[in-house]
Write an enzyme that holds these catalytic residues in place. Structure first.
Site: not given
Length: 193
Positions: A53, A69-71, A106
Site C-alpha cells: 500500500k 497499514s494493514d490488519q 502492520a
C-alpha cells in the site's frame, strides 16, 4: 521544508488515528489487491499489504512520506478478514467466542525520493469472552462492525466482547500502531513535536 505526508488508506479509523498526531496529511487510496497468496500466514499477509500500500501510493507521489497499514485477524493461523455483512460477522463472532486471536497490525513508511523504507508489526493478542448468540446479535445490531477485521470494534461497544487485550502499542488494535508509526516517521525526517 517538510515533505508531504500521505496516508495510503481508505480506512476512516486510520485517518482518525493519524489525526491525533496533529500533522497535515493527505489520504490516497492504495488500489492494492488484498488477496492472500498461497501459503501466506496472516502475519506475512499484513506485512506484505502494508508495504504494498505504501509503495503503491509512493510511486504516484515520489516526494511524499507515505504510510501504509494493514490488519489481519489471526485465528490459529487462519486469516479472518472484514466480514462485509451481518451473516458473516455473526459467523466470525461465533467462531471467535472463547478464543484467543492475534490481530496482526502492520505499518510501513516509504519515501521513494529518499529511498526510505521501513516496516514493522504490532501484534495484539485479544481474548474473546464466551458469547451467547443473543449477545452477538445485540452487539452486531448496535455497532454493525462489518468493515472491521474480526467483526468487533474495541474502541466502542466491542470492548464488552473481550476479556483481555495484550499490546505494547495501544492504537494497533484500531488499525494503526501510532508508537511504531511515530518512530518510523521520525526516522524518515518528519518532525512530530
Amino acid at each position: 521544508m517538510q515533505r508531504p505526508l500521505i496516508l495510503a488508506s481508505t480506512s476512516r479509523y486510520r485517518r482518525e488515528l493519524l489525526n491525533r498526531l496533529h500533522l497535515p496529511f493527505d489520504v490516497q487510496p492504495p488500489d492494492v489487491d488484498e488477496t492472500a497468496l498461497d501459503g501466506e500466514t496472516p502475519r506475512e499477509l499484513a506485512e506484505r499489504l502494508a508495504l504494498e500500500k505504501a509503495r503503491a501510493v509512493a510511486a504516484r507521489f515520489p516526494e511524499a512520506v507515505v504510510i501504509g497499514s494493514d490488519q489481519v485477524a489471526d485465528l490459529a493461523g487462519e486469516a479472518l478478514g472484514k466480514p462485509g455483512d451481518h451473516a458473516r460477522a455473526t459467523a466470525q463472532l461465533r467462531r471467535m467466542r472463547g478464543q484467543t486471536l492475534v490481530f496482526q497490525t502492520a505499518v510501513a513508511v516509504v519515501c521513494q525520493a529518499t529511498g526510505f523504507v521501513q516496516r514493522d508489526l504490532a501484534p495484539v493478542r485479544v481474548v474473546f469472552r464466551e458469547l451467547s448468540d443473543a449477545a452477538i446479535e445485540q452487539y452486531l445490531q448496535a455497532e454493525q462492525p462489518y468493515d472491521c477485521a474480526g467483526s468487533a470494534k474495541s474502541e466502542g461497544l466491542g470492548i464488552a466482547l473481550l476479556s483481555a487485550i495484550d499490546s505494547d502499542d495501544p492504537t494497533a488494535l484500531v488499525g494503526l500502531p501510532l508508537i511504531r508509526t511515530c518512530r518510523m516517521l521520525r526516522a524518515a525526517g518528519v518532525e512530530l513535536l
